[in-house]
Design an enzyme around this catalytic site. Structure first.
Site, PDB file in Angstrom:
ATOM      1  N   SER A   6      23.294  63.814  64.985  1.00 48.30           N
ATOM      2  CA  SER A   6      22.729  64.540  66.123  1.00 48.30           C
ATOM      3  C   SER A   6      21.442  63.968  66.690  1.00 48.30           C
ATOM      4  CB  SER A   6      22.482  65.999  65.736  1.00 48.30           C
ATOM      5  OG  SER A   6      23.694  66.712  65.753  1.00 48.30           O
ATOM      6  N   LYS A  26      12.872  70.329  70.026  1.00 49.02           N
ATOM      7  CA  LYS A  26      14.251  70.816  70.012  1.00 49.02           C
ATOM      8  C   LYS A  26      14.246  72.308  69.674  1.00 49.02           C
ATOM      9  CE  LYS A  26      18.806  69.715  67.971  1.00 49.02           C
ATOM     10  NZ  LYS A  26      19.537  68.902  66.971  1.00 49.02           N
ATOM     11  N   SER A  73      23.881  66.642  68.693  1.00 52.93           N
ATOM     12  CA  SER A  73      23.426  67.896  69.272  1.00 52.93           C
ATOM     13  C   SER A  73      22.067  67.814  69.958  1.00 52.93           C
ATOM     14  CB  SER A  73      23.356  68.965  68.183  1.00 52.93           C
ATOM     15  OG  SER A  73      22.320  68.678  67.263  1.00 52.93           O
TER      16      SER A  73
END
Lengths: 99, 484, 490
Positions: C183, C78, C159
């Site tokens: 997330s 990420k 997210s």
């Protein structure tokens, strides 16, 4: 709490975010909506409840007083947006500040 | 201090905030070095420069130093304290916040005794002491349109020591700073060097009519870098307030800067808009807990502090309050004095240390406490030579100079230079006879009642003996001779 | 599409150990797949050259008998984890071009375990969002399509939307996520994969771009429970550089997958049935309870009375911390600078241009709730309610071993839905936020499909630092669910 344009402008100033005048109305509405939503907390009885700033059930760990870092100005300055190393002697720069 | 205005008498109300750089090898929350004078941005970790994802970890030495200072200020030690973020934007504040302590500082209320010129003391309240990070340094004069930022200081541990608004004159403020610096140096928690910025002072100043107990609007004068300037700034600021009030104006709470060249304070443009620091507990740090055991063990290693030392010097060595105060003002001076005075007459030792020794010490920058002009041992031995009559106090002055020049011990100097005092009555009498013989007219004048000339004879005989005649014996023998 | 990309981490690990293929081959297959599915927008930066180099080195290590727990496994990271010399943006314009000179603890541990980095995965800007619509580097498309409306582009959740989409589309064997209010779990549910937010303090936050420090926690996202257990084992561990990192040993999470949950008590919170919760979610939840019962566990109804206040609490605490954490993006030392006439002018222009609207909004809310005169009414109040929420869980865990809830109130929604009102968008995280506020471990796994053929997730919540029980129960549910559906083209 509903925020007016002046309040939004003051918050934006404090947060150092430029906001154009024509955005203020929309932002005031949006932020007021959010505040209205979070204000439902007022109905919770929190008398005698200590605030919780961390879930970690620990106290602060400490490190020994030993120099283990630094001596790396090139790495520190590598991402500087104003290209600092060659021409300015290892400094970051900002627009001139008058104290 | 009372200032007489056009409308009446005013008094000054002063509170001081001192930022004292903690003596430690590494920074408060990072492993970068704290040493003064490195190349720009070379003592910077990514933590100090506020890079994404960087986290603070506290240096235990800095915590201990804060506790130590708190104990030295006879203050409450808070076993649990909390670090908070003070949020504001500034060019040399890389994180956009300063990690500080807000409503739960590590040290609470304490007291500091200031020493006034008349030898008296006055207690000034300490409001709190907390740990915080220093910011970096902005340099404004290297480029026409830019300020340069050096983050070497960013993250260095500071103790902010806040006094209560207890001071009433620039002199008291000066005495407070002097005393605080002395205590910090005794404790070894801050080097107290105001020029290098390791001790900085912000002064909060307001005025009020004498007799009033109100606290009027104060102005904060930032970062004044010497005790003398702090005093000047306070005096200027107080008179400015009185002027404003007496002309019907109001004082605006603001931050001001002292211009040491003009001797004035002025409003700080960069601090113009109102601050809202939005303090909240730093979620990257947990509550700081120190154990009572740690506090006790620090307490056990505290040195004798200046107030106690002063009292002991008065009791043990018979010094007066003023002399004792001077002697303890620097830890090294106090140690030197004790090295000289131990087992000897305290007042004699104090006279020599405060007189010839301090004068020589201050005469040349090469002399330091690690390289004093004479050692405490040698000065002590010299006093012994005075006491046992080997040399006179007068000769000792010469011995002292020779010691400074050669570093030799006083007995050797006396031996080599033949400075031993003449205590042989016959030898002194012989010298007197010679002087008398050479100056019959003056002898006659004395005998006719011109007593003032006695001193002239003493001088002449002293000269004839190269100053070595025992002054007491000489006086006595001359007086006897005239009576004959 | 190569067969190699269809393997789980555990399968690939075992096959490489037997010499069936090399890390270079496995990595190459993923590099090809990653390039073929650029239309998803899952990666902000692909690092194929670096990946090939790392794969080569991995094969050498294996030959030398030094294989780590994730030896030769290609992963996506990420883009909130700082990666040395590889652009790290947090999906924000304000960090465009930023190349950290350091490696986050978690991504460094994954490299140390032998893994290969394929690239940096897209996310909501600064991890603020539930749709992955707020990235400056483009929206991420969910690889799943609604049977009812195949042309409609769906969000992957957020997210960690790029992470979830990449794992679902088989263009990473696993991915790191971070979870502040859901997330990891919500995008895992939307994309039909498994993800766990471990206990706060389990994984180091050092080198992870901070959103809300008291909530942020890294975790793995992968195809199944076992892969998550393997990855978490490599990611977790005490880090002296993070003061909030727990000084605890890392258990062998994979070994917890015993399949035996007999006698465990599973809490079913009655507050997690808000009005309007879809029948399909209800149904899959009921189904989950049945699976656990069948395996010998006992469902127990519990009450978490402050649940409804979790969302407003979160939307005070998280923006407050974010407003301070994001102050360092000021155009001075890294990232975007927009020149201005003065220092303040530069700050304002830089931050206005560098932050997207959701981030600006949250910074402003956070600034407001901390400001003089409002701190007590908002921030302090929220911290008190946070304690009540945490206490609810504490009390519940006196009687149950694990808690089962839906992960999200709906399946993946369309890119054009839910975007008008921020508060409506936030409701996506209604089931995940309480866990975050309490710092507890929460795992989402796919439990079934809705009528449109979209995956639905269930969430298991454990006691602090008891990820093992969560994994154990999740393993049993996974077997019972037999979830084998894949998005189109996989």
């Amino acid at each position: 709490m509903s925020l007016d344009k002046a309040a939004v402008r003051a918050i934006a100033e404090l947060a150092r975010i430029e906001v154009r005048d024509e955005e203020l109305d929309h932002l005031a509405g949006e932020l007021s909506g959010i505040l209205h939503f979070v204000e439902q907390l007022a109905e919770v009885n929190t008398d005698g409840v200590p605030p919780m700033s961390s879930v970690a059930d620990l106290t602060l760990p400490m490190r020994a007083d030993v120099v283990t870092d630094g001596g790396q100005f090139a790495a520190v300055l590598a991402n500087a947006p104003d290209g600092v190393i060659e021409d300015q002697g290892g400094f970051f720069t900002v627009p001139k500040v008058v104290e | 201090m009372i200032i007489q205005g056009d409308t009446g008498d005013w008094e000054i109300v002063i509170g001081l905030e001192v930022h004292a750089q903690v003596i430690s090898n590494a920074k408060l929350f990072s492993g970068a070095a704290t040493a003064f004078g490195a190349e720009p941005n070379d003592q910077v970790s990514f933590v100090d420069a506020g890079f994404p994802g960087m986290l603070p970890v506290i240096n235990e030495k800095c915590v201990e130093q804060a506790v130590r200072t708190g104990l030295g200020l006879k203050a409450q030690i808070n076993l649990t304290s909390v670090f908070a973020r003070k949020n504001y934007f500034y060019a040399d504040l890389p994180q956009g916040y300063q990690i500080s302590q807000y409503d739960m500082p590590i040290v609470g209320e304490g007291t500091l005794l200031i020493d006034l010129p008349d030898g008296s003391t006055r207690a000034i309240g300490i409001e709190r002491l907390h740990l915080e990070q220093d910011a970096g340094k902005s340099i404004h004069d290297m480029h026409p349109s830019k300020s340069y930022i050096d983050l070497n200081r960013s993250g260095v541990a500071l103790m902010e020591i806040v006094s209560k608004p207890d001071m009433r004159s620039p002199e008291e403020a000066g005495a407070y700073l002097t005393k605080l610096r002395t205590i910090l140096r005794y404790l070894g928690t801050c080097d107290g060097n105001m020029q290098e910025g390791s001790m900085r002072c912000d002064a909060n100043v307001s005025v009020r009519p004498v007799g009033s107990t109100e606290l009027r609007t104060r102005c904060e004068i930032k970062n004044v870098n010497s005790i003398r300037f702090v005093q000047q700034a306070i005096e200027y600021e107080a008179r400015r307030h009185i002027d404003v009030y007496e002309n019907g104006g109001e004082i605006k709470q603001e931050t001001r800067l002292f211009d040491s060249v003009k001797g004035e304070t002025r409003s700080m443009r960069s601090k113009e808009h109102a601050h809202d620091y939005r303090y909240f507990p730093d979620p990257d740090l947990l509550p700081l807990v120190v154990s009572q055991d740690l506090v006790d063990s620090i307490k056990a290693t505290l040195p004798e502090l200046p107030d106690e030392k002063k009292a002991r010097f008065m009791a043990e060595y018979g010094l007066n309050a003023y002399d004792a105060g001077v002697m303890v003002a620097e830890k090294e001076a106090a140690e030197f004095f004790e090295g000289v005075a131990k087992g000897r007459d305290g007042k004699t030792a104090a006279n020599w240390v405060m007189g010839d020794f301090f004068a020589t010490m201050n005469s040349d920058a090469k002399y330091t406490w690690t390289n004093p002009p004479v050692s405490a041992e040698n000065l002590g031995r010299m006093i012994d030579l005075i006491k046992d009559g080997t040399i006179s106090t007068r000769l000792a002055k010469d011995v002292f100079i020779f010691m400074v020049e050669s570093g030799k011990d006083p007995a050797t100097i006396v031996e080599e230079k033949g400075l031993k005092q003449v205590t042989d009555t016959g030898a002194i009498e012989k010298a007197i006879d010679e002087v008398f013989a050479a100056n019959p007219d003056k002898v006659a004048e004395v005998k006719a009642g011109k007593d003032k000339l006695m001193g002239w004879f003493v001088g002449q005989v002293m000269k004839a003996t190269q100053g070595k005649a025992n002054p007491g014996m000489l006086n006595e023998l001359i007086a006897k001779k005239f009576k004959e | 599409m190569s067969e190699l990309t269809k393997l789980t981490i555990a399968q690939a690990r075992d096959k490489m150990a037997k010499g069936e293929f090399t890390a270079v081959e496995l990595t190459e297959a993923h590099i090809q797949a990653m390039a073929a599915k650029r239309n998803l927008g899952a990666y902000i930066v692909e690092t194929p050259d670096l990946a090939r180099e790392q794969a080569k080195a991995s094969d050498l290590r294996r030959q030398a008998g030094q294989a780590g727990a994730l030896e030769g496994i290609p992963l996506g990271i990420k883009d909130l984890f700082c990666t040395k010399n590889v652009q790290t943006t947090a999906a924000s314009r304000i960090l465009e071009g930023f190349k950290p000179q350091y490696e986050s603890t978690v991504s460094g541990k994954l490299l140390d375990a032998g893994s290969v980095m394929l690239g940096k995965l897209n996310l909501d800007e600064f991890a603020m969002g539930s749709s992955n619509m707020t990235s400056y580097y483009g929206k991420v498309t969910n690889p799943w399509k609604s049977k009812a409306d195949p042309a409609k582009k769906l969000v992957p959740g957020g997210s960690s939307g790029g992470s979830a989409a990449a794992v679902a589309a088989r263009i990473a064997m696993g991915a790191t996520g971070t979870d502040t209010g859901g997330s990891i779990r919500q995008p895992a549910a939307f994309c039909g994969i498994t993800g766990i937010k471990p206990t706060y303090g389990r994984c180091s936050r050092w080198g992870v771009v901070a959103f809300a420090s008291s909530l942020d926690q890294a975790g793995p996202m992968a195809r199944d429970v076992r892969d998550c257990a393997i990855m978490l084992g490599a990611m977790a561990g005490h880090d002296p550089k993070d003061s909030t990192s727990a000084p605890m040993a890392v258990p062998n999470f994979e070994a917890a997958l015993t399949g035996d949950i007999r006698g465990l008590k599973v809490g079913i919170p009655k507050e997690y049935r808000p009005d309007g919760l879809s029948d399909e979610i209800q149904k899959v939840w009921e189904q989950g309870i049945e699976w656990l019962k069948a395996a010998g566990a006992t469902p127990v109804e519990i009450t978490l009375p402050h649940t409804k206040y979790a969302l407003p609490t979160y939307y005070i605490v998280a923006p407050a911390e974010a407003s301070s954490n994001l102050a360092r993006y000021d155009g001075v030392r890294f990232g975007l600078r927009v020149e201005g006439s003065s220092l303040d002018d530069m700050y304002k222009k830089t931050r206005a241009a560098g932050f997207g609207s959701e981030v600006r909004r949250r910074i402003m809310i956070g600034t407001y709730v901390l400001s003089a005169g409002y701190y007590d009414a908002y921030y302090s109040k929220a911290q008190k309610v946070r304690r009540l929420i945490a206490d609810d869980f504490k009390k519940a865990f006196e009687t149950v071993d694990v808690i089962l809830t839906p992960t999200a109130p709906s399946a993946a929604f369309g890119m054009d839905e839910n975007t008008d009102d921020p508060v409506t968008m936030w409701l996506n995280d209604v089931f995940t936020i309480p866990t975050s506020l309490a710092g507890l471990p929460g795992l989402s796994l796919p439990a079934g499909l809705d009528a449109a053929g979209l995956p639905l997730g269930l969430q298991l919540i454990g006691r602090p630092f008891d990820e093992e029980t969560v994994f154990k129960v999740a393993g049993v549910m996974e077997s019972a669910a037999g979830f084998t559906a894949t998005p189109e083209g996989v």
